[in-house]
Design a protein around this motif. Structure first.
Motif, PDB file in Angstrom:
ATOM      1  N   SER A 145       0.839  -1.194   0.000  1.00  0.00           N
ATOM      2  CA  SER A 145       0.000   0.000   0.000  1.00  0.00           C
ATOM      3  C   SER A 145       0.877   1.249   0.000  1.00  0.00           C
ATOM      4  O   SER A 145       2.072   1.201   0.302  1.00  0.00           O
ATOM      5  CB  SER A 145      -0.907   0.012   1.228  1.00  0.00           C
ATOM      6  OG  SER A 145      -0.188   0.422   2.372  1.00  0.00           O
ATOM      7  N   VAL A 146       0.271   2.365  -0.331  1.00  0.00           N
ATOM      8  CA  VAL A 146       0.992   3.642  -0.307  1.00  0.00           C
ATOM      9  C   VAL A 146       1.476   3.957   1.097  1.00  0.00           C
ATOM     10  O   VAL A 146       2.511   4.609   1.274  1.00  0.00           O
ATOM     11  CB  VAL A 146       0.069   4.768  -0.838  1.00  0.00           C
ATOM     12  CG1 VAL A 146       0.725   6.134  -0.680  1.00  0.00           C
ATOM     13  CG2 VAL A 146      -0.274   4.524  -2.311  1.00  0.00           C
ATOM     14  N   PHE A 166      -4.410   2.108   0.475  1.00  0.00           N
ATOM     15  CA  PHE A 166      -3.865   3.011   1.487  1.00  0.00           C
ATOM     16  C   PHE A 166      -3.874   2.271   2.836  1.00  0.00           C
ATOM     17  O   PHE A 166      -3.353   1.178   2.928  1.00  0.00           O
ATOM     18  CB  PHE A 166      -4.645   4.334   1.468  1.00  0.00           C
ATOM     19  CG  PHE A 166      -4.485   5.046   0.140  1.00  0.00           C
ATOM     20  CD1 PHE A 166      -3.422   5.901  -0.087  1.00  0.00           C
ATOM     21  CD2 PHE A 166      -5.371   4.795  -0.906  1.00  0.00           C
ATOM     22  CE1 PHE A 166      -3.239   6.507  -1.321  1.00  0.00           C
ATOM     23  CE2 PHE A 166      -5.198   5.405  -2.149  1.00  0.00           C
ATOM     24  CZ  PHE A 166      -4.122   6.254  -2.355  1.00  0.00           C
ATOM     25  N   PRO A 230       4.854   0.659  -3.531  1.00  0.00           N
ATOM     26  CA  PRO A 230       3.405   0.697  -3.681  1.00  0.00           C
ATOM     27  C   PRO A 230       3.010   0.256  -5.084  1.00  0.00           C
ATOM     28  O   PRO A 230       3.757   0.428  -6.049  1.00  0.00           O
ATOM     29  CB  PRO A 230       3.064   2.166  -3.441  1.00  0.00           C
ATOM     30  CG  PRO A 230       4.316   2.908  -3.774  1.00  0.00           C
ATOM     31  CD  PRO A 230       5.426   2.002  -3.365  1.00  0.00           C
ATOM     32  N   ILE A 232       0.639   1.302  -7.110  1.00  0.00           N
ATOM     33  CA  ILE A 232      -0.249   2.247  -7.800  1.00  0.00           C
ATOM     34  C   ILE A 232      -0.292   1.973  -9.301  1.00  0.00           C
ATOM     35  O   ILE A 232      -1.361   1.998  -9.927  1.00  0.00           O
ATOM     36  CB  ILE A 232       0.195   3.700  -7.538  1.00  0.00           C
ATOM     37  CG1 ILE A 232      -0.066   4.087  -6.078  1.00  0.00           C
ATOM     38  CG2 ILE A 232      -0.521   4.659  -8.469  1.00  0.00           C
ATOM     39  CD1 ILE A 232      -1.516   4.159  -5.686  1.00  0.00           C
ATOM     40  N   PRO A 265      -2.690   9.962  -9.811  1.00  0.00           N
ATOM     41  CA  PRO A 265      -1.304   9.499  -9.665  1.00  0.00           C
ATOM     42  C   PRO A 265      -0.840   8.732 -10.901  1.00  0.00           C
ATOM     43  O   PRO A 265      -1.587   7.933 -11.477  1.00  0.00           O
ATOM     44  CB  PRO A 265      -1.365   8.579  -8.445  1.00  0.00           C
ATOM     45  CG  PRO A 265      -2.582   9.003  -7.695  1.00  0.00           C
ATOM     46  CD  PRO A 265      -3.551   9.479  -8.722  1.00  0.00           C
ATOM     47  N   GLY A 301      10.449   5.372  -5.024  1.00  0.00           N
ATOM     48  CA  GLY A 301       9.515   6.014  -4.112  1.00  0.00           C
ATOM     49  C   GLY A 301       9.950   7.404  -3.713  1.00  0.00           C
ATOM     50  O   GLY A 301      11.102   7.808  -3.887  1.00  0.00           O
ATOM     51  N   GLU A 397       1.320   8.095   6.941  1.00  0.00           N
ATOM     52  CA  GLU A 397       2.284   7.672   5.926  1.00  0.00           C
ATOM     53  C   GLU A 397       3.699   7.788   6.460  1.00  0.00           C
ATOM     54  O   GLU A 397       4.524   6.875   6.310  1.00  0.00           O
ATOM     55  CB  GLU A 397       2.127   8.514   4.658  1.00  0.00           C
ATOM     56  CG  GLU A 397       3.120   8.140   3.570  1.00  0.00           C
ATOM     57  CD  GLU A 397       3.150   9.128   2.426  1.00  0.00           C
ATOM     58  OE1 GLU A 397       3.323   8.702   1.269  1.00  0.00           O
ATOM     59  OE2 GLU A 397       3.025  10.346   2.675  1.00  0.00           O
TER      60      GLU A 397
END
Length: 572
Positions: A145-146, A166, A230, A232, A265, A301, A397
């Motif tokens: 996850s982020v 998330f 992540p 994404i 994103p 990242g 985060e």
């Protein structure tokens, strides 16, 4: 000029409010809606046309309101629906439109939909979310996850894993289910009918998950020596995304004179054209992050730092300027609630150059084509913080990354803290600095997150009193967009693409021609005049140093200087 060229939001400026950190009216240390209402004259003086309000809905606050448990209720610590209505009325009286945050990629795990969905595979709400069977007794794949950790969490009652890109407390909605889409459209109508003028749509390009269409669930590529990986890229802009968005436009957006921006994103220019094309798209503009990734190591990242190379920034912004001209629309931003303060990031936040570099960065951005966004405190030149230990930070985060990086991946704590000082989201979330008083005038109590110590000299009260402040420079830039059509409609042309320190570009609509020159360094830079349009007969428009200093050094920009000239020659 087509009707799409005349849309009201094209010459508007949007101001983002992060309510928890804007203004606290009751001394509990948390910003609230009455606090926002008390500061609307600040926004009116600045000249903004739209407020983007980060979430104020009911939420357990795992991710500061981006985990919503009731889309039609106001979080108690922010106030009541009556407070919301009073705030909205105050904005309307001042000619300011309100854009809400629409968070519908996921809900809170405390939303009633998910409470029911997780109770049984037979529950009618079960298909509102995304589930997978275990593979060899564990997560279906390696997605992270982020917010660090697996993107999958096991649900005992059904024996399945649910997806959360998330936090585990933010389960992803299943947009393949038409009932989910109908629920979203209904809640959008609810807020439009209250008088809201639009929505900023949180990570909206993640709503169509590719594997739900084609049936395969691949692993994500493994990142070597990165902080995390992540997934994404594995879930963005899926096969049905534009179908869903056009349905939203047809069912909701076409019924209102609205402003919409989709957070997207990893979006490409072509994807943004598809999303924002005035005839065939669905939204007015997108937030993309290409220029926000340039001071991170590729593929590792955001926390893997590297120095910004100005030619990279110029190439990125110019690609979007040219790629959407006449076929879509750009959002223009340096800051938001997820990004560090731009004056500390791409400028110089030292006492000598903070104000000048903040004005330069504003000039560079606001004179491009698109709708500018100003994040609270940006108009003051607010800066990052550098607290000594992770205990000072609140952001989920940041805290999760620190734990994983230091405890599971063996990163040196001091190195991780350097990344947090540079990129942590709490940099943007320190309370708004209103006055020189204790807690910056944000609260009479103890703030939920510490106020930056430099509020004693960086605050709104001082800025409004100083005609040369960063605030008044932003006010001038916002006013220029309404006065000069070239800033809204003119084409953009990059100059000096490989220069390591100068950002130069033209704006031209056939009637007016504007040259913008910005020095992204702390040293004098001589202008390569043979590679620029002639300045003979040029007239100053705006800059961050007095015009008479331009005349004394017409071929040199001082450290962090910005200038914009009207050119006498309007030919292309």
């Amino acid at each position: 000029m087509s009707s799409s060229d005349l849309r009201w939001w094209k010459n508007s400026t949007v101001y983002q409010i992060y309510p928890r950190s804007f203004c606290d009216s009751n001394g509990d240390g948390i910003g609230d809606i009455p606090g926002i209402t008390s500061k609307l004259d600040h926004l009116k003086t600045l000249g903004v046309d739209v407020v983007w309000l980060s979430p104020v809905y009911q939420s357990p606050n795992d991710d500061n309101g981006y985990d919503i448990s009731d889309y039609r209720a106001i979080m108690g610590e922010f106030g009541t629906m009556a407070d919301f209505d009073a705030m909205l009325a105050g904005m309307t009286e001042r000619g300011i439109a309100l854009m809400m945050d629409l968070v519908v990629n996921h809900t809170s795990d405390e939303h009633d939909w998910f409470r029911q969905a997780r109770s049984s595979r037979d529950n009618p709400y079960h298909d509102y979310y995304i589930w997978q069977e275990p593979v060899d007794g564990r997560e279906p794949n390696n997605w992270e996850s982020v917010f660090s950790g697996s993107a999958w969490t096991f649900n005992e009652a059904t024996g399945e894993y649910y997806l959360h890109m998330f936090s585990p407390k933010q389960p992803d909605l299943n947009w393949e289910n038409p009932q989910v889409r109908a629920e979203v459209y209904d809640l959008m109508h609810f807020w439009f009918k209250k008088g809201v003028r639009g929505f900023r749509m949180d990570v909206i390009n993640l709503i169509s998950k590719p594997w739900l269409t084609h049936g395969t669930l691949p692993d994500a590529p493994v990142v070597q020596n990165g902080f995390f990986q992540p997934a994404i890229d594995m879930v963005k802009h899926g096969p049905r995304f534009m179908e869903f968005m056009r349905e939203m436009r047809r069912e909701v957006l076409d019924h209102y004179d609205s402003i919409t921006v989709g957070e997207a994103p990893c979006a490409t220019v072509q994807e943004a054209r598809d999303i924002t094309h005035p005839e065939t798209g669905a939204l007015d503009m997108v937030f993309q992050f290409e220029h926000m990734d340039l001071d991170s190591q590729s593929g590792k990242g955001k926390w893997a730092l590297k120095a910004l190379q100005l030619p990279d920034l110029k190439a990125s912004l110019s690609r979007w300027q040219s790629g959407l001209h006449g076929q879509g629309w750009n959002s223009l931003y340096w800051n938001n609630h997820d990004q560090p303060r731009i004056v500390s990031r791409f400028g110089d936040d030292s006492p000598a150059y903070r104000e000048r570099s903040a004005k330069m960065l504003a000039t560079c951005l606001h004179l491009m084509q698109g709708t500018p966004y100003v994040y609270q405190g940006e108009e003051l030149g607010m800066t990052n913080v550098a607290w000594p230990t992770i205990d000072h930070y609140q952001d989920i985060e940041t805290r999760n990354m620190y734990r994983v990086a230091t405890q599971e991946r063996g990163q040196i704590p001091a190195r991780v803290m350097r990344s947090i000082h540079a990129k942590g989201r709490d940099n943007a979330r320190t309370p708004m600095q209103w006055t020189v008083q204790a807690q910056g005038g944000f609260t009479s109590g103890t703030p939920w997150l510490a106020v930056n110590d430099n509020h004693t000299h960086i605050n709104a009260e001082a800025a409004l009193a100083d005609p040369q402040s960063v605030f008044h420079h932003y006010r001038q830039l916002i006013a220029l967009r309404k006065q000069h059509p070239v800033l809204v409609h003119g084409r953009y042309e990059l100059l000096l693409p490989r220069h390591p320190h100068l950002f130069a570009y033209l704006r031209d609509d056939g009637q007016q021609r504007l040259l913008v020159l910005c020095n992204f360094s702390g040293q004098f830079q001589r202008l390569p005049l043979t590679e620029l349009p002639t300045l003979k007969g040029a007239e100053p428009l705006i800059g961050n140093l007095p015009f008479d200093e331009w005349q004394m050094a017409p071929d040199t920009l001082a450290a962090w200087e910005a200038r914009a000239y009207w050119l006498a020659d309007t030919s292309t």
